[in-house]
Every structure is written in C-alpha cells, then in structure tokens.
Design a protein around this motif. Structure first.
Motif, PDB file in Angstrom:
ATOM      1  N   GLY A   1     -19.759  16.874   7.919  1.00 64.47           N
ATOM      2  CA  GLY A   1     -19.448  17.408   9.241  1.00 64.47           C
ATOM      3  C   GLY A   1     -18.175  16.839   9.843  1.00 64.47           C
ATOM      4  N   PHE A   2     -17.674  15.740   9.274  1.00 61.62           N
ATOM      5  CA  PHE A   2     -16.410  15.168   9.741  1.00 61.62           C
ATOM      6  C   PHE A   2     -15.324  15.400   8.688  1.00 61.62           C
ATOM      7  CE2 PHE A   2     -19.585  12.472  11.944  1.00 61.62           C
ATOM      8  CZ  PHE A   2     -19.190  12.740  13.252  1.00 61.62           C
ATOM      9  N   GLY A   3     -14.107  15.583   9.173  1.00 60.01           N
ATOM     10  CA  GLY A   3     -13.009  15.791   8.239  1.00 60.01           C
ATOM     11  C   GLY A   3     -11.705  15.228   8.783  1.00 60.01           C
ATOM     12  N   VAL A   4     -10.676  15.193   7.941  1.00 63.54           N
ATOM     13  CA  VAL A   4      -9.345  14.734   8.341  1.00 63.54           C
ATOM     14  C   VAL A   4      -8.358  15.865   8.090  1.00 63.54           C
ATOM     15  CG1 VAL A   4      -9.837  12.289   7.908  1.00 63.54           C
ATOM     16  CG2 VAL A   4      -8.935  13.723   6.055  1.00 63.54           C
ATOM     17  N   PRO A   5      -7.147  15.778   8.648  1.00 61.99           N
ATOM     18  CA  PRO A   5      -6.149  16.827   8.423  1.00 61.99           C
ATOM     19  C   PRO A   5      -5.799  16.949   6.938  1.00 61.99           C
ATOM     20  CG  PRO A   5      -5.537  15.479  10.304  1.00 61.99           C
ATOM     21  CD  PRO A   5      -6.667  14.774   9.620  1.00 61.99           C
TER      22      PRO A   5
ATOM     23  N   THR B   1     -14.343   7.231   5.794  1.00 64.21           N
ATOM     24  CA  THR B   1     -12.999   7.791   5.708  1.00 64.21           C
ATOM     25  C   THR B   1     -12.722   8.335   4.309  1.00 64.21           C
ATOM     26  OG1 THR B   1     -12.403   6.102   7.327  1.00 64.21           O
ATOM     27  CG2 THR B   1     -10.612   7.296   6.298  1.00 64.21           C
ATOM     28  N   LEU B   2     -13.141   7.587   3.294  1.00 63.26           N
ATOM     29  CA  LEU B   2     -12.946   8.062   1.921  1.00 63.26           C
ATOM     30  C   LEU B   2     -13.722   9.361   1.692  1.00 63.26           C
ATOM     31  CD1 LEU B   2     -13.070   4.647   0.029  1.00 63.26           C
ATOM     32  CD2 LEU B   2     -11.116   6.224   0.094  1.00 63.26           C
ATOM     33  N   ALA B   3     -14.906   9.448   2.270  1.00 57.43           N
ATOM     34  CA  ALA B   3     -15.687  10.680   2.125  1.00 57.43           C
ATOM     35  C   ALA B   3     -14.987  11.842   2.823  1.00 57.43           C
ATOM     36  CB  ALA B   3     -17.091  10.474   2.698  1.00 57.43           C
ATOM     37  N   MET B   4     -14.450  11.592   4.014  1.00 56.93           N
ATOM     38  CA  MET B   4     -13.736  12.651   4.736  1.00 56.93           C
ATOM     39  C   MET B   4     -12.507  13.106   3.942  1.00 56.93           C
ATOM     40  SD  MET B   4     -14.239  10.756   8.385  1.00 56.93           S
ATOM     41  CE  MET B   4     -13.227  11.662   9.549  1.00 56.93           C
ATOM     42  N   LEU B   5     -11.775  12.163   3.333  1.00 56.84           N
ATOM     43  CA  LEU B   5     -10.603  12.522   2.518  1.00 56.84           C
ATOM     44  C   LEU B   5     -11.019  13.380   1.326  1.00 56.84           C
ATOM     45  CD1 LEU B   5      -8.789   9.077   2.584  1.00 56.84           C
ATOM     46  CD2 LEU B   5      -7.757  11.225   3.358  1.00 56.84           C
TER      47      LEU B   5
ATOM     48  N   ALA C   1       0.842  -1.204   0.000  1.00 60.87           N
ATOM     49  CA  ALA C   1       0.000   0.000   0.000  1.00 60.87           C
ATOM     50  C   ALA C   1       0.873   1.249   0.000  1.00 60.87           C
ATOM     51  CB  ALA C   1      -0.928  -0.017   1.216  1.00 60.87           C
ATOM     52  N   ARG C   2       1.935   1.205   0.781  1.00 57.61           N
ATOM     53  CA  ARG C   2       2.865   2.337   0.830  1.00 57.61           C
ATOM     54  C   ARG C   2       3.487   2.596  -0.535  1.00 57.61           C
ATOM     55  NH1 ARG C   2       7.545   3.900   0.206  1.00 57.61           N
ATOM     56  NH2 ARG C   2       8.659   5.333   1.595  1.00 57.61           N
ATOM     57  N   ALA C   3       3.803   1.518  -1.249  1.00 54.19           N
ATOM     58  CA  ALA C   3       4.466   1.666  -2.555  1.00 54.19           C
ATOM     59  C   ALA C   3       3.573   2.414  -3.540  1.00 54.19           C
ATOM     60  CB  ALA C   3       4.839   0.288  -3.107  1.00 54.19           C
ATOM     61  N   ARG C   4       2.255   2.346  -3.344  1.00 52.67           N
ATOM     62  CA  ARG C   4       1.337   3.032  -4.261  1.00 52.67           C
ATOM     63  C   ARG C   4       1.043   4.463  -3.816  1.00 52.67           C
ATOM     64  NH1 ARG C   4      -0.858  -2.335  -4.626  1.00 52.67           N
ATOM     65  NH2 ARG C   4      -2.119  -2.039  -2.755  1.00 52.67           N
ATOM     66  N   ALA C   5       1.555   4.865  -2.668  1.00 49.81           N
ATOM     67  CA  ALA C   5       1.198   6.174  -2.115  1.00 49.81           C
ATOM     68  C   ALA C   5       1.913   7.308  -2.842  1.00 49.81           C
ATOM     69  CB  ALA C   5       1.528   6.214  -0.627  1.00 49.81           C
ATOM     70  N   ASP C   6       1.276   8.465  -2.832  1.00 48.81           N
ATOM     71  CA  ASP C   6       1.837   9.669  -3.432  1.00 48.81           C
ATOM     72  C   ASP C   6       2.058  10.686  -2.312  1.00 48.81           C
ATOM     73  OD1 ASP C   6       2.426  12.014  -4.691  1.00 48.81           O
ATOM     74  OD2 ASP C   6       0.584  12.120  -5.869  1.00 48.81           O
TER      75      ASP C   6
ATOM     76  N   ALA D   1      -0.849  12.479   9.057  1.00 49.68           N
ATOM     77  CA  ALA D   1      -2.078  11.737   9.330  1.00 49.68           C
ATOM     78  C   ALA D   1      -2.903  11.546   8.061  1.00 49.68           C
ATOM     79  CB  ALA D   1      -2.904  12.475  10.386  1.00 49.68           C
ATOM     80  N   HIS D   2      -2.973  12.591   7.241  1.00 55.75           N
ATOM     81  CA  HIS D   2      -3.733  12.500   5.990  1.00 55.75           C
ATOM     82  C   HIS D   2      -3.250  11.316   5.148  1.00 55.75           C
ATOM     83  CE1 HIS D   2      -6.061  14.370   2.631  1.00 55.75           C
ATOM     84  NE2 HIS D   2      -5.201  13.667   1.918  1.00 55.75           N
ATOM     85  N   HIS D   3      -1.937  11.155   5.055  1.00 52.93           N
ATOM     86  CA  HIS D   3      -1.385  10.101   4.202  1.00 52.93           C
ATOM     87  C   HIS D   3      -1.577   8.720   4.816  1.00 52.93           C
ATOM     88  CE1 HIS D   3       0.408  12.926   1.318  1.00 52.93           C
ATOM     89  NE2 HIS D   3       0.361  13.729   2.364  1.00 52.93           N
ATOM     90  N   LEU D   4      -1.444   8.619   6.137  1.00 55.43           N
ATOM     91  CA  LEU D   4      -1.724   7.340   6.808  1.00 55.43           C
ATOM     92  C   LEU D   4      -3.157   6.905   6.524  1.00 55.43           C
ATOM     93  CD1 LEU D   4      -0.222   7.691  10.390  1.00 55.43           C
ATOM     94  CD2 LEU D   4       0.497   6.080   8.609  1.00 55.43           C
ATOM     95  N   ILE D   5      -4.088   7.840   6.688  1.00 53.56           N
ATOM     96  CA  ILE D   5      -5.503   7.532   6.498  1.00 53.56           C
ATOM     97  C   ILE D   5      -5.758   7.159   5.042  1.00 53.56           C
ATOM     98  CG2 ILE D   5      -7.832   8.521   6.593  1.00 53.56           C
ATOM     99  CD1 ILE D   5      -6.735  10.329   8.935  1.00 53.56           C
ATOM    100  N   ARG D   6      -5.170   7.910   4.120  1.00 54.63           N
ATOM    101  CA  ARG D   6      -5.387   7.644   2.698  1.00 54.63           C
ATOM    102  C   ARG D   6      -4.804   6.283   2.298  1.00 54.63           C
ATOM    103  NH1 ARG D   6      -6.965  10.525  -1.590  1.00 54.63           N
ATOM    104  NH2 ARG D   6      -6.953  12.526  -0.497  1.00 54.63           N
ATOM    105  N   ILE D   7      -3.607   5.984   2.782  1.00 50.78           N
ATOM    106  CA  ILE D   7      -2.974   4.702   2.427  1.00 50.78           C
ATOM    107  C   ILE D   7      -3.875   3.542   2.845  1.00 50.78           C
ATOM    108  CG2 ILE D   7      -1.063   3.148   3.091  1.00 50.78           C
ATOM    109  CD1 ILE D   7       0.772   5.665   3.041  1.00 50.78           C
ATOM    110  N   TRP D   8      -4.428   3.625   4.037  1.00 55.04           N
ATOM    111  CA  TRP D   8      -5.326   2.548   4.491  1.00 55.04           C
ATOM    112  C   TRP D   8      -6.633   2.547   3.695  1.00 55.04           C
ATOM    113  CZ3 TRP D   8     -10.206   3.170   6.790  1.00 55.04           C
ATOM    114  CH2 TRP D   8     -10.816   1.958   7.150  1.00 55.04           C
ATOM    115  N   ALA D   9      -7.219   3.741   3.534  1.00 56.69           N
ATOM    116  CA  ALA D   9      -8.566   3.805   2.947  1.00 56.69           C
ATOM    117  C   ALA D   9      -8.575   3.355   1.493  1.00 56.69           C
ATOM    118  CB  ALA D   9      -9.117   5.227   3.069  1.00 56.69           C
TER     119      ALA D   9
END
Lengths: 330, 330
Positions: free
Chosen positions: B307-311, B297-301, B16-21, B317-325
């Motif tokens: 009403g909910f959001g991520v950094p 989580t995908l909606a928050m990203l 998953a990390r290998a695909r991250a930007d 944190a944004h990238h950790l959440i995105r990598i998982w989601a």
C-alpha cells in the motif's frame, strides 16, 4: 590519472575538499531564522515592524548602509548599520522586506530608501553611509555579507520585476517582500535564483584560468556560466568549457556552493579533468584564457603572482583554485 | 555515528553515491550539441530550418508528439515523433526553438503548434499524438526525455513570459528561442531555471518521507523546496526540513543533480543526518510525513510496499531513497 580514472579523480576531489577552509567565503551562513511561515501573517509583520527591537537595513541604489568607522576606514572591518523601527519614516512608501529573526527573536527588515533619498539632508547624516556591497564584502564577516546579500538580491529583483511577465500589468509586493502578485491575472511571481556552474579545468600540474575585459588588470579566475534549462550542473560545466575554451573534459565533480548576490546567483563550484591542453578561446566571452602551473597559482593565491592575481577569498573561484593548488593529484 | 561525525557521514554518502546507478534517472544526458554560439546567427538558423534533414518536435499544450506504437501501446516504450522541416507550415506563426545538433549535424527544433491546432484535421493524423511528458517519461530513454524536457521548459517559459517584467511591454523572442528582448526598454530576459533542494533526512535505520495531497495514494517521497536568494543548497535543505517537519540536521551532503521540466527546476539531491526523530509537520505543505524503516523502504522500492510506494526511477527522490536504503551507514 585524472582523465583516465574518473573514480580516482572524484576521490582526489572529495579528499581535497574535506581539507578546505571555507571560512572566508562570502555571502554564506546567514544567521537569521527566515521564519518563512510568518511572511504571510500580516498581523505578525505589522507588529514586528513596530517592535522597538526591530532592526532595519537601509539601501540606496542597491548599496546597503554601513556604520562610519571614522579615520582609518580603509582596511578596517565594514559593519552594517542597523537602524531602529522609526527609520521607516524616512522611506514611507517603501515595502519592508522581512529578512528573519535573530537569536534574540528581533525582527530584521530591509528597506529601499529609493533613488531620491538624500543622506546628507537626513537625520542619518554622519551615522553611516551607503557603500557598494561587492566592494565592501571582503571586509565583512560571511554572516553579515550573507544578510546584506539576501536583502540586495530581493530589492534588485523587485526593481526589475515591477510588472507581471504573464500579462504585463503592474504587480504588487506580497508575503513581506518574498512574492509579487498580479492583480490582473493573479499570477504569483517568486524571487529568481540563477544557478551558475563555476569550474576549474585541470590537467597535470596546470589549471585553466580566464579573464573578462571588465576584470582588474592581471586578474584571472575560474570560468563560469549559467546553467540552462535541460542540463545538470555537470553538463553545464562541460558545455561551458567547450564553448569558451574548446576543451573536452571527463566527469566534473561538484565541490561546494555559494550564493552570489550580483544579482542573484547560486554558484556551484566544480573541478573537471581536461582531455588535453589545446585551447580555442571564445573571444566574445573571454579576453584571455591560459594554463597556469601549480607554482604560478600558489604564488597568485599568496599575492605574489608578479602581475597576475586571482579573485579574493570571498569568491568561489578563490577556493576552487586553492583546493586544486594545495592538493596535488596523486 | 551519522549525526555526531559529519566527516564519517560524508564519507558514507560519497561511497554510497559511487555505487549508485543513475541510468534510469529522467531528463538528463541530452545528447544534442546545443551549439549555443549559433543561436544569434540568423543565417545559420534560417538555413537550418530549411535543411531537409531538420528535425522538428511538435508540442500542443506543453505535450510533445509521440509516434503511435499501435496496439499494445501501454507498457511499451514511448518514442518522440520527429517531423521534417515542412511541418513548419502547420504552425506558420510559431517561433522555432533551436535545440541543437545531433551527431549527424542535423538541426533539431521545437515548435509549439498552439492551442488551436487540431491534430485530427491535420496531415499528421494517424502518425502520432500528443502525450503529457510527465506521464510518458518513464517509458522514454533519459536522453530522449532530456531533449523533450528542455523543449517543454522553453515553450512553457515563453508562454508565461510574454511581457517584460521590467516595463510591462510585450517582449519578443530572440536568439532562436533562448532569449526574449523588450522592444520598449531593451531589457533582455533569459529562460529561468529554479534550483530546488530535494533531501532525505536519515536517522539510524529510518528515513523521513512525506506526501502531498496531490500524490497518488500511498506514495511517499523525499521532501523538497526551492532554494531562496541568500542561501546555499545545503542551507535550503536544512531550512526546509525544519520548516516542513520540525527537524534539525547536521551538515547535508549533496549527491547528484537532475533537470526537472515541470516547469523548469534544477533538482539538487542531498542526504542529511537528523538530530532526532520528533516531527512537527507543516500540514499546509504536507499531507503527511513519517519515518520509514530500511526494510519498509526496500520493499517500497521493489514495489512490494503493501500500500506504500515511492516515486519511479525517473525521479531524483527514487535514487536518494535507493542510495540510502541499499547502503547501511557503518
């Protein structure tokens, strides 16, 4: 392939890491529950210090107390000597540092007996002795060295941070040893942990090792340097390899970490594919640095390096070197 | 599988990390050559400060100076305003901090204009203004935020370390801003970098996010905590998840790092497979913590979290959440 295909280098590094055995790595795997939420609970700490099951590790000049193993001491295992709560009378002015709870919920503390403590004149004479942790760690379990290392780091931090860096006033121990507070400006100070990049640059069948003048004769190790403000571990790795050895590398891969209590470093171990093999050695930092072949490195790991050696298995460098040497890059 | 097969979890995390930007991650990729070997070369530093090509970044109360972009300022990119060497006359008593050399070998410095500096009465009025780095970083390139972040961390460190922690005497700037020396006890002090574990606990189709009272309304983030003496990043990750959320996890996997200059942290981002979903939230550390589904989580990203959001993407944190989601565990 290492330099030209970062993804392949990363896959090699991750697969090699997966096969590694870190059982002998020192100062990791502290089995105590730190119970950090109890540090500010003065009643809990006071009761814990009076608990008949309390375990106290004494220090003298940063050396922890070990049980005397009798004849044949050298080469045998080194066991920390844990004292009961009455040991506090031997260091009435010392601030106990709360290390945590073991599986039986017994509270553990570290106590600095202070510079003037004389073991031979104390009731502890004959029971144990103070030994340098770095020298003894190779004969301890990782778990035991992790507890002693944590305690040593905290005691040393207090000794070097008696005064408030913000205003210069004498500060006071708080949070059962995990904080200092300035009574003058109210600044809070927390124990320092310094991240360090320790890295093996590799090129084909060779890896780069260096030595500092203070190393034992013939010992070569991975290069290392403190991570500075404003950089990642990978950026620090590339900077240090260029500064100390004139080497440019592709993307480094972080493999594992270790706490190193001399005085308080978080070692982060990396491998990095070098662009070439030409070296420009910074002689202020390194006495020497050179490329070692895989065969030479395997011999050094096996203690058959014909005058050359590598650090022992308690050190991160040993594992970095072994991971590379035992896993040829495809 | 995540919890029962640590090797499979690690393989998932690494793939998953290998695909991250990470292009939008802030404060990384400082393009300057730090030229650390020049810091102690007083002649070099003196010449560099007089170099007509010298570039000076001014700070006021920890805020760097940005070029005024005219109307439509909000939403547009934020550009640092680099001043020429004559800017030193505006802060004659400030100690310039050497940030390094750019590709044209132009020396770059940071200069703290000091609390009493009045922009409106200075020759710089109208050219630029001081803005909070944290607020502006999302509109800067990573490279530019990395330079400003390095400078901010050093200026802040000096301001909070004017005195020698060992003896209490007033210490002096050395090494072009990269060291302080105590004239009384001769102790050397280096800028502090605090390693921090920032981690996403995951369980099936859910990840754990928490919020502190100081966060903007509705924003949830990955949990985080300082690495303490005596532990690895992975150990700190597991300890913090237990302390703050009552959660036990399998072996965490470290994915990436980031420097975070508020005030000077090395963020180390991990994912960890949780044993279960029961939470015991430490309300002193967290205002709230709860499990969010992958869909939530995908909606928050995407900024559609109802009403909910991520950094923002500048934060780890944004990238950790995105990598998982974006990478369901197989």
């Amino acid at each position: 392939m290492a330099r030209d295909d970062p993804a392949a280098f990363r896959r090699w590094a991750e697969a090699a890491r997966a096969r590694a055995d870190f059982a002998a790595l020192g100062f990791v795997g502290n089995p105590l529950n730190r119970a950090a939420e109890k540090r500010n609970d003065r009643d809990f700490i006071a009761l814990a210090l009076a608990d008949p099951g309390a375990q106290i590790l004494a220090f003298h000049q940063l050396a922890p107390m070990f049980a005397l193993a009798g004849p044949g001491h050298h080469g045998s295992s080194a066991e920390l000597l844990w004292l009961g709560p009455t040991a506090r009378v031997l260091a009435p002015r010392a601030e106990p540092i709360f290390l945590g709870l073991d599986a039986q919920a017994r509270p553990h503390f570290a106590l600095d007996f202070g510079r003037r403590f004389a073991l031979g004149e104390s009731p502890l004479a004959g029971l144990g002795d103070f030994f340098d942790l770095r020298a003894a760690a190779g004969r301890m379990t990782s778990e035991s060295s992790a507890i002693a290392g944590t305690a040593r780091a905290l005691i040393d931090w207090h000794a070097r941070h008696m005064f408030c860096a913000r205003c210069g006033a004498e500060s006071q121990v708080a949070s059962a040893g995990w904080k200092r507070i300035c009574p003058s400006c109210e600044a809070e100070h927390f124990p320092r942990v310094d991240p360090v990049a320790i890295m093996l640059a590799v090129h084909g069948e060779f890896c780069l090792l260096g030595r500092q003048a203070r190393f034992p004769p013939g010992i070569f190790s991975a290069l290392a340097g403190f991570v500075e403000p404003g950089e990642t571990v990978e950026e620090a790795c590339q900077r240090e390899l260029f500064e100390e050895a004139g080497l440019r590398t592709g993307a480094p891969v972080a493999l594992f970490g270790q706490f190193w209590p001399f005085p308080s470093s978080l070692m982060l171990g990396l491998v990095a594919p070098a662009d070439g093999m030409d070296l420009v050695i910074d002689r202020e930092e390194l006495e020497d640095a050179r490329w070692f072949s895989r065969a030479e490195t395997l011999a050094m790991l096996a203690g058959a390096g014909q005058g050359f050696g590598v650090p022992p298995p308690m050190a991160a460098a040993h594992h970095l070197i072994r991971i590379w040497a035992e896993n040829p890059i495809g």
